[in-house]
Design a protein around this motif. Sequence first.
Motif, PDB file in Angstrom:
ATOM      1  N   PRO A  55     -40.706  25.991   6.592  1.00  0.00           N
ATOM      2  CA  PRO A  55     -40.037  27.059   5.837  1.00  0.00           C
ATOM      3  C   PRO A  55     -38.992  27.820   6.643  1.00  0.00           C
ATOM      4  CG  PRO A  55     -42.402  27.102   5.469  1.00  0.00           C
ATOM      5  CD  PRO A  55     -42.166  26.183   6.635  1.00  0.00           C
ATOM      6  N   ASP A  56     -38.315  28.714   5.949  1.00  0.00           N
ATOM      7  CA  ASP A  56     -37.309  29.582   6.567  1.00  0.00           C
ATOM      8  C   ASP A  56     -38.000  30.761   7.263  1.00  0.00           C
ATOM      9  OD1 ASP A  56     -38.104  31.275   4.500  1.00  0.00           O
ATOM     10  OD2 ASP A  56     -36.357  30.853   3.270  1.00  0.00           O
ATOM     11  N   ILE A  57     -37.215  31.755   7.646  1.00  0.00           N
ATOM     12  CA  ILE A  57     -37.736  32.880   8.423  1.00  0.00           C
ATOM     13  C   ILE A  57     -38.776  33.703   7.667  1.00  0.00           C
ATOM     14  CG2 ILE A  57     -35.946  34.539   7.722  1.00  0.00           C
ATOM     15  CD1 ILE A  57     -35.884  35.495  10.673  1.00  0.00           C
ATOM     16  N   TRP A  58     -38.838  33.551   6.343  1.00  0.00           N
ATOM     17  CA  TRP A  58     -39.807  34.324   5.569  1.00  0.00           C
ATOM     18  C   TRP A  58     -41.142  33.608   5.436  1.00  0.00           C
ATOM     19  CZ3 TRP A  58     -38.234  38.921   5.857  1.00  0.00           C
ATOM     20  CH2 TRP A  58     -36.856  39.201   5.845  1.00  0.00           C
ATOM     21  N   GLY A  59     -41.266  32.448   6.053  1.00  0.00           N
ATOM     22  CA  GLY A  59     -42.561  31.803   6.193  1.00  0.00           C
ATOM     23  C   GLY A  59     -43.085  31.095   4.955  1.00  0.00           C
ATOM     24  N   LEU A  60     -44.338  30.660   5.061  1.00  0.00           N
ATOM     25  CA  LEU A  60     -45.005  29.956   3.972  1.00  0.00           C
ATOM     26  C   LEU A  60     -45.350  30.949   2.867  1.00  0.00           C
ATOM     27  CD1 LEU A  60     -46.253  27.286   2.962  1.00  0.00           C
ATOM     28  CD2 LEU A  60     -48.360  27.946   4.149  1.00  0.00           C
TER      29      LEU A  60
ATOM     30  N   ASP B  32     -38.865  41.962   1.123  1.00  0.00           N
ATOM     31  CA  ASP B  32     -38.472  43.204   0.463  1.00  0.00           C
ATOM     32  C   ASP B  32     -38.785  44.446   1.304  1.00  0.00           C
ATOM     33  OD1 ASP B  32     -41.212  43.102   0.225  1.00  0.00           O
ATOM     34  OD2 ASP B  32     -41.263  43.346  -1.956  1.00  0.00           O
ATOM     35  N   ASP B  33     -39.279  44.236   2.517  1.00  0.00           N
ATOM     36  CA  ASP B  33     -39.536  45.344   3.436  1.00  0.00           C
ATOM     37  C   ASP B  33     -38.299  45.547   4.309  1.00  0.00           C
ATOM     38  OD1 ASP B  33     -40.353  46.858   5.754  1.00  0.00           O
ATOM     39  OD2 ASP B  33     -42.435  46.383   5.255  1.00  0.00           O
ATOM     40  N   PRO B  34     -37.780  46.790   4.439  1.00  0.00           N
ATOM     41  CA  PRO B  34     -36.586  47.018   5.270  1.00  0.00           C
ATOM     42  C   PRO B  34     -36.754  46.552   6.716  1.00  0.00           C
ATOM     43  CG  PRO B  34     -37.082  48.964   3.940  1.00  0.00           C
ATOM     44  CD  PRO B  34     -38.236  48.015   3.773  1.00  0.00           C
ATOM     45  N   ASP B  35     -37.995  46.525   7.182  1.00  0.00           N
ATOM     46  CA  ASP B  35     -38.258  46.083   8.552  1.00  0.00           C
ATOM     47  C   ASP B  35     -38.541  44.583   8.630  1.00  0.00           C
ATOM     48  OD1 ASP B  35     -38.013  48.667   9.596  1.00  0.00           O
ATOM     49  OD2 ASP B  35     -40.097  49.131   9.106  1.00  0.00           O
TER      50      ASP B  35
ATOM     51  N   ALA C 296     -38.436  42.500  12.219  1.00  0.00           N
ATOM     52  CA  ALA C 296     -39.772  42.166  12.717  1.00  0.00           C
ATOM     53  C   ALA C 296     -39.919  40.668  12.906  1.00  0.00           C
ATOM     54  CB  ALA C 296     -40.838  42.679  11.757  1.00  0.00           C
ATOM     55  N   ARG C 297     -39.380  39.903  11.981  1.00  0.00           N
ATOM     56  CA  ARG C 297     -39.486  38.451  12.101  1.00  0.00           C
ATOM     57  C   ARG C 297     -38.570  37.914  13.200  1.00  0.00           C
ATOM     58  NH1 ARG C 297     -42.267  35.716   7.965  1.00  0.00           N
ATOM     59  NH2 ARG C 297     -43.277  37.212   6.577  1.00  0.00           N
ATOM     60  N   SER C 298     -37.419  38.522  13.371  1.00  0.00           N
ATOM     61  CA  SER C 298     -36.545  38.111  14.467  1.00  0.00           C
ATOM     62  C   SER C 298     -37.226  38.350  15.811  1.00  0.00           C
ATOM     63  CB  SER C 298     -35.223  38.874  14.409  1.00  0.00           C
ATOM     64  OG  SER C 298     -34.474  38.501  13.274  1.00  0.00           O
TER      65      SER C 298
END
Length: 223
Positions: free
Chosen positions: A27-32, A66-69, A73-75
Amino acid sequence: METTLQSGTPAHLVTGEGADRGLVVIPDIWGLRPLFADMCHDLAARTGWSVGAFDPFGGTPLPPADDPDGFPARSAALRELEDDRILGDAESLATAMDLDHVGLIGFCMGGMYALKAAGSGRFDRVVSFYGMIEVPADWAGAGQGQPLEALARRGDCEVLSVVGTADEWTPPDKVDALEAAGARVLRYIGAEHGFVHDPSRPTHRPDDAADAWDQALRFLDGL
C-alpha cells in the motif's frame, strides 16, 4: 481473509481456487485499509490469481489521512522503516500463497518498495505505480537502501513503472535513470501523483487509470 505474517504484520489475503499465479500488493503511505482489501478482492476476481496486501508499517498505530498530523506522523515513521522487514513481509505473504510465480505491485511509497523488491530474487515481475525512484530526504533512514541499487541486482525480474509526467515525486531525470537501469516506463502525460489507485483522490484520472491497470495486469501475466 485477515491474517498475520510471521513478523506480526497484519495482512489481507484472497486465495483464488485453482490460481496459478499470486500477486503481493504494498500500500501507499496510508497503509493497509479497506481500499486495499477491496483491491485484493477485485484483482483476484478479475484475474483468478491469489492476491494479498500487508501493512508496510507493521501494524503500528498511526494517524489516518483525515488527521492533520497524519502525513507528518507517517513521514516520521518512514524514517524508522527497514527494507529487510518490509521486503521480508512481502516474501512471507508470497510464501503464504504457496505458488511458484508471484508478482508484486506497490503504490506511491509502496511503489518505491516495489522497485526495491525487484532485487529480492522472489518476484518474477514487479509494477511500481508512481514509486519514488530515490528515497526522499525526509524519509531516509539507516535501514533503507536506494531503489536503483536494488534494480541493479534484479536478475531476471521484469520491472514496469507507471508514472505521470506532472508528478513532482517522480521527476523526469529520475524517471530517465530508472529507464536506463532497465525498467520499462509508462508515462501518462499531465497525470499527477496517485492518479490510478484511489478514485477519491482529486488527482484520479479514470481513463488513464483503466489503461494503466490493463497494461499492468498484462505485464504481470507475461503478455
